[in-house]
Every structure is written in structure tokens, then in C-alpha cells.
Design a protein around this motif. Sequence first.
Motif, PDB file in Angstrom:
ATOM      1  N   VAL A  62       0.872  -1.184   0.000  1.00  0.00           N
ATOM      2  CA  VAL A  62       0.000   0.000   0.000  1.00  0.00           C
ATOM      3  C   VAL A  62       0.902   1.224   0.000  1.00  0.00           C
ATOM      4  O   VAL A  62       1.701   1.421   0.927  1.00  0.00           O
ATOM      5  N   TYR A  63       0.792   2.021  -1.069  1.00  0.00           N
ATOM      6  CA  TYR A  63       1.610   3.221  -1.203  1.00  0.00           C
ATOM      7  C   TYR A  63       0.706   4.371  -1.627  1.00  0.00           C
ATOM      8  O   TYR A  63       0.001   4.281  -2.626  1.00  0.00           O
ATOM      9  N   ASP A  64       0.725   5.443  -0.850  1.00  0.00           N
ATOM     10  CA  ASP A  64      -0.092   6.625  -1.142  1.00  0.00           C
ATOM     11  C   ASP A  64      -1.565   6.250  -1.312  1.00  0.00           C
ATOM     12  O   ASP A  64      -2.270   6.815  -2.131  1.00  0.00           O
ATOM     13  N   GLY A  65      -2.020   5.273  -0.543  1.00  0.00           N
ATOM     14  CA  GLY A  65      -3.418   4.875  -0.584  1.00  0.00           C
ATOM     15  C   GLY A  65      -3.768   3.887  -1.674  1.00  0.00           C
ATOM     16  O   GLY A  65      -4.904   3.402  -1.715  1.00  0.00           O
ATOM     17  N   LEU A  66      -2.833   3.571  -2.566  1.00  0.00           N
ATOM     18  CA  LEU A  66      -3.076   2.598  -3.626  1.00  0.00           C
ATOM     19  C   LEU A  66      -2.633   1.215  -3.176  1.00  0.00           C
ATOM     20  O   LEU A  66      -1.550   1.053  -2.614  1.00  0.00           O
ATOM     21  N   GLN A  67      -3.458   0.212  -3.456  1.00  0.00           N
ATOM     22  CA  GLN A  67      -3.149  -1.152  -3.063  1.00  0.00           C
ATOM     23  C   GLN A  67      -2.618  -1.931  -4.266  1.00  0.00           C
ATOM     24  O   GLN A  67      -3.350  -2.222  -5.202  1.00  0.00           O
ATOM     25  N   PHE A  68      -1.325  -2.256  -4.218  1.00  0.00           N
ATOM     26  CA  PHE A  68      -0.666  -3.017  -5.266  1.00  0.00           C
ATOM     27  C   PHE A  68      -0.619  -4.490  -4.860  1.00  0.00           C
ATOM     28  O   PHE A  68      -0.215  -4.818  -3.748  1.00  0.00           O
ATOM     29  N   GLU A  69      -0.980  -5.366  -5.767  1.00  0.00           N
ATOM     30  CA  GLU A  69      -0.859  -6.791  -5.498  1.00  0.00           C
ATOM     31  C   GLU A  69       0.576  -7.258  -5.693  1.00  0.00           C
ATOM     32  O   GLU A  69       1.075  -8.106  -4.947  1.00  0.00           O
ATOM     33  N   LEU A  70       1.259  -6.696  -6.689  1.00  0.00           N
ATOM     34  CA  LEU A  70       2.624  -7.107  -7.012  1.00  0.00           C
ATOM     35  C   LEU A  70       3.421  -5.909  -7.506  1.00  0.00           C
ATOM     36  O   LEU A  70       2.907  -5.096  -8.289  1.00  0.00           O
ATOM     37  N   VAL A  71       4.679  -5.814  -7.065  1.00  0.00           N
ATOM     38  CA  VAL A  71       5.591  -4.772  -7.536  1.00  0.00           C
ATOM     39  C   VAL A  71       6.917  -5.439  -7.878  1.00  0.00           C
ATOM     40  O   VAL A  71       7.511  -6.122  -7.030  1.00  0.00           O
ATOM     41  N   GLU A  72       7.393  -5.275  -9.117  1.00  0.00           N
ATOM     42  CA  GLU A  72       8.692  -5.794  -9.547  1.00  0.00           C
ATOM     43  C   GLU A  72       9.465  -4.647 -10.188  1.00  0.00           C
ATOM     44  O   GLU A  72       9.025  -4.104 -11.203  1.00  0.00           O
ATOM     45  N   LEU A  73      10.616  -4.278  -9.592  1.00  0.00           N
ATOM     46  CA  LEU A  73      11.352  -3.103 -10.048  1.00  0.00           C
ATOM     47  C   LEU A  73      12.849  -3.398 -10.120  1.00  0.00           C
ATOM     48  O   LEU A  73      13.368  -4.200  -9.355  1.00  0.00           O
ATOM     49  N   ARG A  74      13.529  -2.704 -11.041  1.00  0.00           N
ATOM     50  CA  ARG A  74      14.997  -2.717 -11.104  1.00  0.00           C
ATOM     51  C   ARG A  74      15.456  -1.266 -11.178  1.00  0.00           C
ATOM     52  O   ARG A  74      14.977  -0.487 -12.015  1.00  0.00           O
ATOM     53  N   SER A  75      16.383  -0.899 -10.288  1.00  0.00           N
ATOM     54  CA  SER A  75      16.840   0.486 -10.233  1.00  0.00           C
ATOM     55  C   SER A  75      18.063   0.709 -11.108  1.00  0.00           C
ATOM     56  O   SER A  75      18.798  -0.233 -11.441  1.00  0.00           O
ATOM     57  N   ASP A  76      18.324   1.955 -11.432  1.00  0.00           N
ATOM     58  CA  ASP A  76      19.588   2.371 -12.022  1.00  0.00           C
ATOM     59  C   ASP A  76      20.653   2.371 -10.930  1.00  0.00           C
ATOM     60  O   ASP A  76      20.348   2.140  -9.749  1.00  0.00           O
TER      61      ASP A  76
END
Length: 213
Positions: A62-76
Amino acid sequence: MTSSDSQPPSGPVLQLLATGLQFWIRSQCEAVESLELQLHGSALQLLRGQLEGVTLMARRVVYDGLQFELVELRSDPLQLKLGRLVRAQSLTLDHPFGIRGRVAFTAAGLTRSLNKPRWRELSDLLGEQLLGLGPLVELRIARDTLILAARAMGENRLMELETRPVAVDGRVEIHAVDSELRASLPMDPNIRITTANLEGGMLQLQGEARVQP
């Protein structure tokens, strides 16, 4: 080099770094059910306060009130202030950095998000532009369509519309299936969406963003 909530990496510097990154990520979110990190870089780079990147996978965020089921990220690549971390202070990221990846939402998660005061204006916007009334009271995903539903004042029956998400010029648009109706979602200028589709019973978005520490 990997890190998860239950399996920290070996080595004091890596463990400090992974713990600091986990703490920073969790501090940006209202809730995170599970979180896994993979650190990319050598020990020498880490001692210089540099990291080639971080791969992240998280579920039920839960980020900023939004409910994400899945988050997959790659950073610089990242620049870090390890001195503060060694002194048991919070990890500091020196510069803005880019991330790429995908996020996924369930229909139930979207419904709960849009019913919160933080996103009520968006719920009203979608309802009025696509159904002629708002706010939305329910979203459902059926095969390859996102069904929006709203209820007129004094009516028991829901008015529904079948739609599909489309990525257009870095933004997300919701297009009605059987008409020319469409609505463009307001976007943070630091976020660019490249793909929007319905897959696995979820709304999935791929894109890139610029993070300001």
C-alpha cells in the motif's frame, strides 16, 4: 547477493546495506506484506558508496493509498552514504535515480483504493466521464475487460461499462469497449507508462519512473 525479510545477506556491509534499504523502502509505504531485494555490485563499489542497482519484488503493498498486489522493479545505479549506516543511522540516498518494472492490481484492490478519500476525485472523474455519474462503487475484471460500475442516486441497480486500459504517450487511458468514450488518468510527471493490459485477472502496468529521495 540477495536479501529478503527472512534471509539477510552474508557479510556485515551487505547486511547493513540491505537492512537500510529495506527500512527506507518500508518507510515510504503504508504497508508491505513481503519484500525481497537483490543487490547488484561488488564489495569495493559498496565501500565507495556505489551500487550498480537493486532488484525488488514485493507483494501486497500500500503506497499513497493505492493497493498493489505485485511490484517488480529494477533500479539504475545508486549512490549511498554508508557512513551514516555504519553509525546505525538511517540510510541516505544521495541523488535521484531511475527505476523500471511493472506493477499489478487486483480489481478488489482497485475498488478499495478508489473508495478512499485520497482517490475519490479520480473515482468521480472516471465515473462521470465514462458512465455519466459517479463515484465508482466497484471494479471487476472479466477476461480481457475492466468493468466499471456506479450507482445513480436512489437506484439499486448498478450501471456498468466494459473498458480496456491502454498506454498512450506515457499515460494510462481507459477506453470503453463499445463506444468512443475514454478517460485519461492523471499521472505523476516522474512516471511514464509503456504498457497497460489485463493479464492473470489483474491490471498490469509496465513503465519507468524517476525517484526523488
